[in-house]
Design a protein around this motif. Structure first.
Motif, PDB file in Angstrom:
ATOM      1  N   GLN A  87      94.344  48.239  59.852  1.00 58.53           N
ATOM      2  CA  GLN A  87      92.988  48.128  59.334  1.00 58.53           C
ATOM      3  C   GLN A  87      92.103  47.280  60.245  1.00 58.53           C
ATOM      4  N   ALA A  88      92.710  46.423  61.044  1.00 58.20           N
ATOM      5  CA  ALA A  88      91.955  45.557  61.955  1.00 58.20           C
ATOM      6  C   ALA A  88      91.907  46.179  63.340  1.00 58.20           C
ATOM      7  N   ASP A  89      90.811  45.917  64.044  1.00 57.12           N
ATOM      8  CA  ASP A  89      90.693  46.306  65.444  1.00 57.12           C
ATOM      9  C   ASP A  89      90.986  45.125  66.366  1.00 57.12           C
ATOM     10  N   VAL A  90      90.566  43.935  65.936  1.00 55.58           N
ATOM     11  CA  VAL A  90      90.692  42.731  66.761  1.00 55.58           C
ATOM     12  C   VAL A  90      91.295  41.607  65.938  1.00 55.58           C
ATOM     13  N   TRP A  91      92.176  40.860  66.551  1.00 56.32           N
ATOM     14  CA  TRP A  91      92.664  39.590  65.991  1.00 56.32           C
ATOM     15  C   TRP A  91      92.071  38.498  66.855  1.00 56.32           C
ATOM     16  N   TRP A  92      91.204  37.685  66.259  1.00 51.68           N
ATOM     17  CA  TRP A  92      90.474  36.660  67.008  1.00 51.68           C
ATOM     18  C   TRP A  92      90.792  35.285  66.419  1.00 51.68           C
ATOM     19  N   GLY A  93      91.715  34.573  67.053  1.00 51.45           N
ATOM     20  CA  GLY A  93      91.983  33.200  66.660  1.00 51.45           C
ATOM     21  C   GLY A  93      93.333  32.988  66.029  1.00 51.45           C
ATOM     22  N   ALA A  94      94.203  32.261  66.755  1.00 51.42           N
ATOM     23  CA  ALA A  94      95.510  31.816  66.266  1.00 51.42           C
ATOM     24  C   ALA A  94      96.200  31.117  67.425  1.00 51.42           C
ATOM     25  N   PRO A  95      97.152  30.245  67.135  1.00 56.49           N
ATOM     26  CA  PRO A  95      97.931  29.633  68.216  1.00 56.49           C
ATOM     27  C   PRO A  95      98.668  30.691  69.024  1.00 56.49           C
ATOM     28  N   ALA A  96      98.866  30.389  70.312  1.00 61.82           N
ATOM     29  CA  ALA A  96      99.492  31.352  71.217  1.00 61.82           C
ATOM     30  C   ALA A  96     100.868  31.791  70.742  1.00 61.82           C
ATOM     31  N   ASN A  97     101.613  30.875  70.105  1.00 63.06           N
ATOM     32  CA  ASN A  97     102.965  31.259  69.680  1.00 63.06           C
ATOM     33  C   ASN A  97     102.933  32.360  68.621  1.00 63.06           C
ATOM     34  N   LEU A  98     101.866  32.397  67.803  1.00 67.07           N
ATOM     35  CA  LEU A  98     101.749  33.492  66.834  1.00 67.07           C
ATOM     36  C   LEU A  98     101.457  34.819  67.541  1.00 67.07           C
ATOM     37  N   PHE A  99     100.607  34.759  68.555  1.00 69.66           N
ATOM     38  CA  PHE A  99     100.340  35.972  69.322  1.00 69.66           C
ATOM     39  C   PHE A  99     101.606  36.458  70.031  1.00 69.66           C
ATOM     40  N   GLU A 100     102.420  35.507  70.509  1.00 73.22           N
ATOM     41  CA  GLU A 100     103.674  35.900  71.151  1.00 73.22           C
ATOM     42  C   GLU A 100     104.606  36.584  70.153  1.00 73.22           C
ATOM     43  N   GLN A 101     104.644  36.089  68.906  1.00 71.15           N
ATOM     44  CA  GLN A 101     105.448  36.753  67.881  1.00 71.15           C
ATOM     45  C   GLN A 101     104.929  38.167  67.628  1.00 71.15           C
ATOM     46  N   ALA A 102     103.607  38.289  67.567  1.00 69.66           N
ATOM     47  CA  ALA A 102     103.010  39.599  67.338  1.00 69.66           C
ATOM     48  C   ALA A 102     103.307  40.542  68.498  1.00 69.66           C
ATOM     49  N   ALA A 103     103.279  40.016  69.721  1.00 68.38           N
ATOM     50  CA  ALA A 103     103.599  40.836  70.885  1.00 68.38           C
ATOM     51  C   ALA A 103     105.049  41.318  70.821  1.00 68.38           C
ATOM     52  N   ALA A 104     105.942  40.414  70.441  1.00 73.48           N
ATOM     53  CA  ALA A 104     107.356  40.786  70.329  1.00 73.48           C
ATOM     54  C   ALA A 104     107.579  41.831  69.250  1.00 73.48           C
ATOM     55  N   ASP A 105     106.719  41.833  68.233  1.00 73.74           N
ATOM     56  CA  ASP A 105     106.820  42.810  67.144  1.00 73.74           C
ATOM     57  C   ASP A 105     106.023  44.084  67.418  1.00 73.74           C
ATOM     58  N   SER A 106     105.502  44.219  68.640  1.00 75.77           N
ATOM     59  CA  SER A 106     104.738  45.416  69.042  1.00 75.77           C
ATOM     60  C   SER A 106     103.504  45.627  68.174  1.00 75.77           C
ATOM     61  N   LEU A 107     102.811  44.535  67.844  1.00 73.98           N
ATOM     62  CA  LEU A 107     101.616  44.618  67.009  1.00 73.98           C
ATOM     63  C   LEU A 107     100.324  44.591  67.814  1.00 73.98           C
ATOM     64  N   LEU A 108     100.421  44.362  69.130  1.00 75.53           N
ATOM     65  CA  LEU A 108      99.230  44.196  69.963  1.00 75.53           C
ATOM     66  C   LEU A 108      99.159  45.279  71.035  1.00 75.53           C
ATOM     67  N   GLU A 109      97.930  45.622  71.394  1.00 78.78           N
ATOM     68  CA  GLU A 109      97.677  46.633  72.421  1.00 78.78           C
ATOM     69  C   GLU A 109      97.335  45.943  73.736  1.00 78.78           C
ATOM     70  N   ARG A 110      97.864  46.442  74.829  1.00 77.79           N
ATOM     71  CA  ARG A 110      97.561  45.852  76.128  1.00 77.79           C
ATOM     72  C   ARG A 110      96.096  46.077  76.485  1.00 77.79           C
ATOM     73  N   PHE A 111      95.407  44.995  76.814  1.00 80.77           N
ATOM     74  CA  PHE A 111      94.049  45.060  77.346  1.00 80.77           C
ATOM     75  C   PHE A 111      93.807  43.801  78.153  1.00 80.77           C
ATOM     76  N   VAL A 112      93.404  43.966  79.405  1.00 83.42           N
ATOM     77  CA  VAL A 112      93.165  42.833  80.289  1.00 83.42           C
ATOM     78  C   VAL A 112      91.663  42.728  80.550  1.00 83.42           C
ATOM     79  N   PRO A 113      90.980  41.772  79.918  1.00 78.59           N
ATOM     80  CA  PRO A 113      89.542  41.628  80.132  1.00 78.59           C
ATOM     81  C   PRO A 113      89.238  41.151  81.554  1.00 78.59           C
ATOM     82  N   THR A 114      87.985  41.291  81.958  1.00 75.05           N
ATOM     83  CA  THR A 114      87.611  40.928  83.324  1.00 75.05           C
ATOM     84  C   THR A 114      87.775  39.443  83.599  1.00 75.05           C
ATOM     85  N   TRP A 115      87.755  38.613  82.536  1.00 76.21           N
ATOM     86  CA  TRP A 115      87.839  37.162  82.720  1.00 76.21           C
ATOM     87  C   TRP A 115      89.283  36.650  82.655  1.00 76.21           C
TER      88      TRP A 115
END
Length: 355
Positions: A87-115
């Motif tokens: 239901q969400a397009d963007v997850w904006w805001g959380a400690p990096a370790n939570l994002f790492e858990q989400a990455a390990a669970d295949s919940l995030l899409e690869r996107f490399v911004p210009t910055w």
């Protein structure tokens, strides 16, 4: 040319329901007026979310930003529960370790911004699945009417002083990435000092004995602290600054002397997002200088980008930056073992401290 769609008479109820479903699907996909929606899950709070919703919409005519404000752990749990139908397009805001858990669970899409290249290596996913947006220090906050600055707790251990018994308010750690990180710091310190978690959990048990209430959400936490329903809490610095500015609450804070977690606060595109192009555009936007300047000046956010000009930071934030002593947390260990620590805390420590 698209094939012509012929609609014949539909006398039965099933056909009428099918027609209504087709209309609903067309609207959901942005039909009709051509509008598009990007849905953002975030713990950044109503004031900040509203400001950046308006800025993004102004720069992207015809786009609507829908924001859902909840704790960072709640965001993770919800995105995981919605895996089959995101239901969400963007997850904006959380400690990096939570994002790492989400990455390990295949919940995030690869996107490399210009910055992305402006970030330190520890402030981004090596696979491009999430990127650091801000650096967020944790602090000890207190009611500044009831507690003179000189008498406020100056370090984490000071919160265990008998004078604060029954005066500590804690945001429910099971739903809060901020509190999970602070508790994780306590356990990590114990492991570094003794090789075991026992000392850390003993500290948390003493904190539990000091705690008047585990508060359900940040808004209630601020209100209770302002009303002196408790005098001390543990929270993050930007949120305290925002509520002081927005509501003039009598709340101030101390940066702990012995060290404090300096969180990398990230942003990511949700895997299976309904509007991936808009999601990528939003991630690109929040890491741009055009968005980081108001984030720093209006919402006291310290940019994670190493190329952000220091003279664009407000004077108070520059001063705070000089006071911060980052805690040397083992973030990989926190990611791998943090959930187990919190389950143990919830089952064996919560409401069991000395009263």
């Amino acid at each position: 040319m698209a094939p012509e769609i012929q609609i014949h008479s539909m006398p039965n109820t099933l056909s009428r329901l099918s027609a209504l479903a087709l209309v609903a699907l067309t609207a959901a996909c942005g039909g009709g007026d051509g509008g598009q929606t990007v849905t953002v899950y975030s713990p950044h709070g109503r004031e900040m979310l509203t400001a950046f919703k308006q800025q993004f919409e102004a720069a992207n005519p015809g786009v609507t930003v829908e924001t859902v404000d909840m704790g960072s752990q709640e965001v993770f749990d919800r995105i995981r529960s919605e895996r089959a139908n995101p239901q969400a397009d963007v997850w904006w805001g959380a400690p990096a370790n939570l994002f790492e858990q989400a990455a390990a669970d295949s919940l995030l899409e690869r996107f490399v911004p210009t910055w992305a290249g402006t970030l330190p290596a520890d402030a981004r996913s090596p696979q491009g699945l999430w990127h650091g947006n801000y650096l967020t220090p944790e602090v000890i906050a207190y009611n500044s009417v009831a507690v003179p600055a000189a008498q406020a707790p100056q370090d984490w251990d000071d919160v265990l002083d008998p004078r604060w018994k029954g005066q500590v308010l804690i945001r429910d750690p099971m739903a809060s990435g901020t509190m999970r990180t602070i508790f994780g710091m306590v356990i990590d310190r114990s492991l570094r000092a003794t090789g075991d978690t026992a000392q850390g959990f003993a500290w948390l048990r003493r904190l539990d004995g000091q705690t008047r209430e585990y508060v359900l959400n940040p808004t209630m936490l601020y209100q209770k602290l302002a009303r002196q329903e408790g005098l001390v809490t543990l929270w993050d610095l930007p949120d305290i600054e925002i509520i002081k500015k927005q509501y003039n609450y009598p709340i101030d804070y101390v940066i702990p002397r012995s060290g404090t977690p300096l969180l990398v606060d990230g942003v990511a595109v949700v895997r299976g997002a309904r509007n991936p192009e808009l999601a990528r555009r939003f991630v690109e936007f929040v890491g741009s200088e055009a968005a980081l300047v108001p984030a720093a000046r209006e919402f006291f956010r310290l940019p994670a980008r190493s190329d952000f000009p220091a003279d664009s930071l407000p004077e108070r934030l520059r001063a705070v930056q000089q006071q911060i002593r980052p805690e040397p947390i083992d973030w990989n260990r926190l990611q791998q073992q943090g959930n187990a620590w919190m389950r143990y805390w919830d089952e064996h420590v919560r409401n069991r401290g000395p009263r």
